[in-house]
Design an enzyme around this catalytic site. Structure first.
Site, PDB file in Angstrom:
ATOM      1  N   ASP A  22       0.886  -1.162   0.000  1.00 14.75           N
ATOM      2  CA  ASP A  22       0.000   0.000   0.000  1.00 14.75           C
ATOM      3  C   ASP A  22       0.927   1.217   0.000  1.00 14.75           C
ATOM      4  OD1 ASP A  22      -2.273   1.663   0.241  1.00 14.75           O
ATOM      5  OD2 ASP A  22      -2.051   1.697   2.423  1.00 14.75           O
ATOM      6  N   GLU A  82      -1.124  -1.592  -4.772  1.00  8.89           N
ATOM      7  CA  GLU A  82      -2.322  -0.824  -5.062  1.00  8.89           C
ATOM      8  C   GLU A  82      -1.972   0.259  -6.069  1.00  8.89           C
ATOM      9  OE1 GLU A  82      -5.671  -0.123  -2.129  1.00  8.89           O
ATOM     10  OE2 GLU A  82      -4.636   1.809  -2.114  1.00  8.89           O
ATOM     11  N   ASP A 155      -2.352   0.985   7.133  1.00  9.91           N
ATOM     12  CA  ASP A 155      -1.477   0.832   5.965  1.00  9.91           C
ATOM     13  C   ASP A 155      -1.024  -0.626   5.834  1.00  9.91           C
ATOM     14  OD1 ASP A 155      -1.398   3.646   5.232  1.00  9.91           O
ATOM     15  OD2 ASP A 155      -0.111   3.934   6.981  1.00  9.91           O
TER      16      ASP A 155
END
Length: 181
Positions: A22, A82, A155
């Site tokens: 992430d 991501e 996160d």
């Protein structure tokens, strides 16, 4: 503080071990999930933290070093990240893109296959709808990986979610590919 340097590398495994990421210019979540057949196993999660007092190039260096250290320690078979979402602040979007760039570079330098998923794909795969909030994603990650305690941050749980998303979508795509569809 960057991700800790490995004391000794973990041996490679025949399972699919995915490094989920992430990305962020201040905090980059890392999550390692392994799949053997239909079984998902939590391996590790953490956050590469940078500091606002660092220059931006220093932050990018910290992110690159942290991701590289995680790859060396946990020896993933692939990396899933991501994809960028477009924030309302153009400057933030550009910084996020630069952080993603050093992460992509680390993966390419390690010779890993790299897969990217939109935030919508990750949320739909884990929760069933693309408007899930971070707490819903974290709850599903904990359920799917049988975690008794929450990951250290949202996160880190988002990074685990990206790894799980990849394992689910990649497995499905492979089955279709092998079936000749």
């Amino acid at each position: 503080m960057p991700y800790p340097q490995p004391s000794q590398p973990m041996p490679p495994t025949s399972a699919h071990r995915i490094l989920g990421i992430d990305p962020g210019s201040l905090n980059t979540g890392l999550g390692i999930v392994e799949a053997r057949g239909n079984r998902l196993t939590f391996i590790h999660c953490g956050v590469v933290r940078t500091h606002a007092k660092q220059t931006f190039p220093e932050r990018l260096k910290t992110i690159h070093e942290g991701v590289t250290a995680a790859m060396e320690q946990f020896q993933p078979t692939a990396m899933a990240m991501e994809d960028i979402f477009f924030a309302t602040n153009a400057r933030s979007t550009i910084k996020l893109g630069q952080a993603r760039g050093v992460i992509l570079l680390a993966g390419a330098q390690a010779g890993l296959p790299i897969h990217e998923y939109s935030p919508l794909e990750v949320k739909q795969t884990l929760v069933g709808h693309g408007r899930a909030d971070k707490k819903q994603v974290q709850s599903m990650v904990m359920h799917l990986l049988s975690l008794k305690t929450q990951p250290e941050s949202l996160d880190a749980s988002d990074a685990l979610a990206v790894a799980i998303c990849h394992l689910n979508l990649f497995s499905t795509r492979e089955k279709f590919r092998k079936a000749g569809a």
